[in-house]
Design an enzyme around this catalytic site. Structure first.
Site, PDB file in Angstrom:
ATOM      1  N   GLN A 477       0.818  -1.218   0.000  1.00  0.00           N
ATOM      2  CA  GLN A 477       0.000   0.000   0.000  1.00  0.00           C
ATOM      3  C   GLN A 477       0.850   1.265   0.000  1.00  0.00           C
ATOM      4  O   GLN A 477       0.466   2.286   0.584  1.00  0.00           O
ATOM      5  CB  GLN A 477      -0.993  -0.004   1.165  1.00  0.00           C
ATOM      6  CG  GLN A 477      -1.899  -1.223   1.146  1.00  0.00           C
ATOM      7  CD  GLN A 477      -2.986  -1.168   2.196  1.00  0.00           C
ATOM      8  OE1 GLN A 477      -3.503  -0.093   2.506  1.00  0.00           O
ATOM      9  NE2 GLN A 477      -3.351  -2.306   2.754  1.00  0.00           N
ATOM     10  N   HIS A 478       2.010   1.198  -0.634  1.00  0.00           N
ATOM     11  CA  HIS A 478       2.876   2.364  -0.786  1.00  0.00           C
ATOM     12  C   HIS A 478       2.902   2.723  -2.272  1.00  0.00           C
ATOM     13  O   HIS A 478       3.771   2.261  -3.014  1.00  0.00           O
ATOM     14  CB  HIS A 478       4.297   2.080  -0.298  1.00  0.00           C
ATOM     15  CG  HIS A 478       4.377   1.634   1.122  1.00  0.00           C
ATOM     16  ND1 HIS A 478       5.485   1.026   1.660  1.00  0.00           N
ATOM     17  CD2 HIS A 478       3.475   1.733   2.138  1.00  0.00           C
ATOM     18  CE1 HIS A 478       5.269   0.757   2.941  1.00  0.00           C
ATOM     19  NE2 HIS A 478       4.049   1.173   3.247  1.00  0.00           N
ATOM     20  N   ILE A 479       1.959   3.517  -2.701  1.00  0.00           N
ATOM     21  CA  ILE A 479       1.823   3.833  -4.126  1.00  0.00           C
ATOM     22  C   ILE A 479       2.850   4.886  -4.521  1.00  0.00           C
ATOM     23  O   ILE A 479       2.889   5.979  -3.943  1.00  0.00           O
ATOM     24  CB  ILE A 479       0.419   4.353  -4.442  1.00  0.00           C
ATOM     25  CG1 ILE A 479      -0.657   3.404  -3.901  1.00  0.00           C
ATOM     26  CG2 ILE A 479       0.245   4.539  -5.949  1.00  0.00           C
ATOM     27  CD1 ILE A 479      -2.054   3.969  -3.995  1.00  0.00           C
TER      28      ILE A 479
END
Length: 541
Positions: A477-479
């Site tokens: 979830q680290h875009i």
């Protein structure tokens, strides 16, 4: 010419809120357009408390179940099937479309990158160099830490080698670090024998009263929502912007950006939940809709003059999608450690953060998830037919000893990894859903194979029994990526100031403009770059 506002900001997450607050405090007329609704802490906590199935970080099958955030038809939740996966590796990232953005549910890790992360192509032959140095960004790192209220351990070597303080800092952390739970103290003691130097994560949790935030009481509920408000979230700067005169329009789904033939952005169009259409003009525009929605909007904004969308003369919009794609290991410790006291993240190992090895394998960090696994343990035991007093005893034993090691790898900006608007699927407003193509390369696979051996060594040092080694690519979830910065307009979307190469009055902020990422969570770096962009804009707005 009369404009509706001086600065129009699309998106109200941490980056959009930060730049809106800076502009408003300087006396500029500022308007924020947010696709989602306003929510309150009280209502989100209450919905979560009453949910029959809670969001779980310890059971991949339950991740996202019971998310307490809204899921209205005009902005479908990313916890469902909104993101259309088309690649060989799933990229099921979870971001929030509400006022305040994804920091409502983030783990609150707020790291600085290290100087070598900014020049990995030159040093190690992978990825892209940044068009700026760590030294240029360092003053803005300090500002970002003050704005977000970061707590951390001064003097700590964040390189993982146990030497002098790194990365270089010109100011101490705004707040001291959090107390270290017993389980992390004991693990640090055991792993140090093998040369693993503990690092305690800088984060956005208050350890003293800070800008109306109470000190962290260790609820272990950081995701999906901090019940006390000790953890930073983007509403802090939305509120600050409003106090200085900014307007916030929620439930305003921007679907098109308009530009004239000279390249100047003239207006945006947005829809309300009932489908009514609106248009707003401004002198300057800031796109802060994060790494999926920002490129989707740019690519949807086609016209005769811009057939490939806005800011896309390089054909790089939507490309170079990155993330800390990882693996994980579940271990049953040989003694009671009782994880779950305090925040969900704190203890990290980065023995492989930087060095010549990056020519062969990516930089990575290994984190100990400090989550309470009782619900997942209970479900697994009952599936096996275990009930009654034996169930109680096993829950107690396993909850005290179950550990999860998670590895986060740096990934290359691959042009084939991209976000595009779907040609076939649309939401309730008729706006295309995002399609995501994601893959991993041999560089990532080499890192995976190396890290498996490293994890196995860590398990042996604590006399733990490996329950599962999950080597499938996991999303963290680290875009990052999709509108990357660079000096050359032919190979990037924005310059080092965040200004679109193609449009002088369009700026972009967020982790999506990062051309390379190292192995640490990107939020603080995104915030620092945003504050630097704000300083540039204030010289001309």
């Amino acid at each position: 010419m009369a404009y509706d506002t001086d600065v129009l900001v699309i998106g109200s997450g941490v980056m959009g809120a930060l730049i809106a607050a800076r502009m408003a405090k300087a006396g500029k007329s500022v308007t924020i357009l947010e696709a989602g609704p306003r929510v309150t802490r009280a209502e989100i906590v209450e919905v979560f408390r009453n949910a029959p199935v809670k969001l779980s970080l310890t059971n991949i099958k339950l991740q996202g179940a019971g998310s307490p955030f809204p899921n209205p038809p005009h902005i479908p939740s990313t916890y469902g099937d909104y993101l259309q996966q088309t690649g060989p590796v799933s990229y099921p990232t979870k971001y929030l479309r509400v006022v305040g953005g994804t920091t409502w549910h983030f783990g609150s890790a707020l790291w600085r990158m290290i100087p070598n992360d900014f020049k990995i192509a030159t040093l190690y032959g992978h990825g892209r160099d940044w068009p700026m140095t760590y030294e240029e960004l360092e003053p803005y790192y300090c500002e970002a830490e003050e704005e977000l209220g970061v707590s951390g351990m001064d003097g700590q070597d964040e390189s993982g080698h146990g030497g002098e303080a790194s990365p270089p800092r010109s100011k101490p952390f705004p707040m001291k670090g959090l107390p270290i739970p017993y389980f992390q103290q004991r693990l640090a003691e055991q792993l140090l024998v093998g040369g693993y130097n503990p690092i305690y994560e800088p984060n956005g949790r208050a350890t003293a009263a800070y800008k109306d935030r109470p000190l962290c009481s260790g609820n272990n509920n950081c995701n999906p929502v901090c019940p006390s408000g000790a953890k930073y979230d983007g509403t802090r700067h939305v509120d600050e912007a409003e106090r200085h005169g900014a307007r916030v329009f929620d439930n305003a789904v921007v679907y098109k950006i308009e530009a004239d033939d000279q390249g100047k952005i003239t207006a945006v169009r947005y829809k309300s939940p009932d489908g009514t259409d609106h248009r707003m003009t401004a002198r300057y525009f800031v796109l802060a809709a994060y790494g999926i929605e920002s490129p989707k909007l740019l690519l949807m904004s086609t016209s005769e003059k811009y057939p490939n969308g806005i800011a896309n003369s390089s054909d790089q919009v939507g490309r170079n999608l990155m993330g800390h794609t990882g693996i994980a290991m579940n271990v049953m410790a040989s003694e009671n450690l009782w994880p779950g006291q305090g925040p969900t993240e704190l203890l990290v190992y980065m023995n492989y953060r930087d060095g010549e090895f990056r020519k062969d394998i990516p930089s990575y960090k290994t984190k100990l998830r400090n989550t309470v696994a009782s619900s997942g343990i209970a479900a697994g035991l009952m599936d096996k037919g275990i009930y009654g007093s034996k169930l109680d005893a096993e829950i107690r034993r396993q909850a005290a000893r179950s550990l999860n090691f998670a590895v986060d790898f740096e990934t290359d900006p691959l042009p084939q990894n991209r976000v595009t608007p779907s040609k076939t699927k649309k939401d309730a407003l008729g706006i295309p859903l995002p399609e995501i193509y994601y893959s991993v390369n041999d560089y990532w696979k080499a890192g995976r194979d190396f890290a498996v051996k490293d994890l196995t060594k860590m398990a042996s040092l604590i006399n733990g029994q490996i329950q599962k080694m999950d080597t499938n690519p996991q999303d963290r979830q680290h875009i990052m990526g999709t509108t990357i910065m660079g000096a050359d307009p032919k190979t990037s979307v924005v310059d080092k100031d965040g200004r679109a190469h193609d449009h002088p009055n369009l700026f972009m902020v967020g982790t999506n403009i990062m051309p390379a990422m190292g192995c640490v969570n990107p939020t603080l770096t995104g915030a620092a770059v945003t504050l630097r962009t704000a300083a540039v804009m204030l010289k001309e707005v």
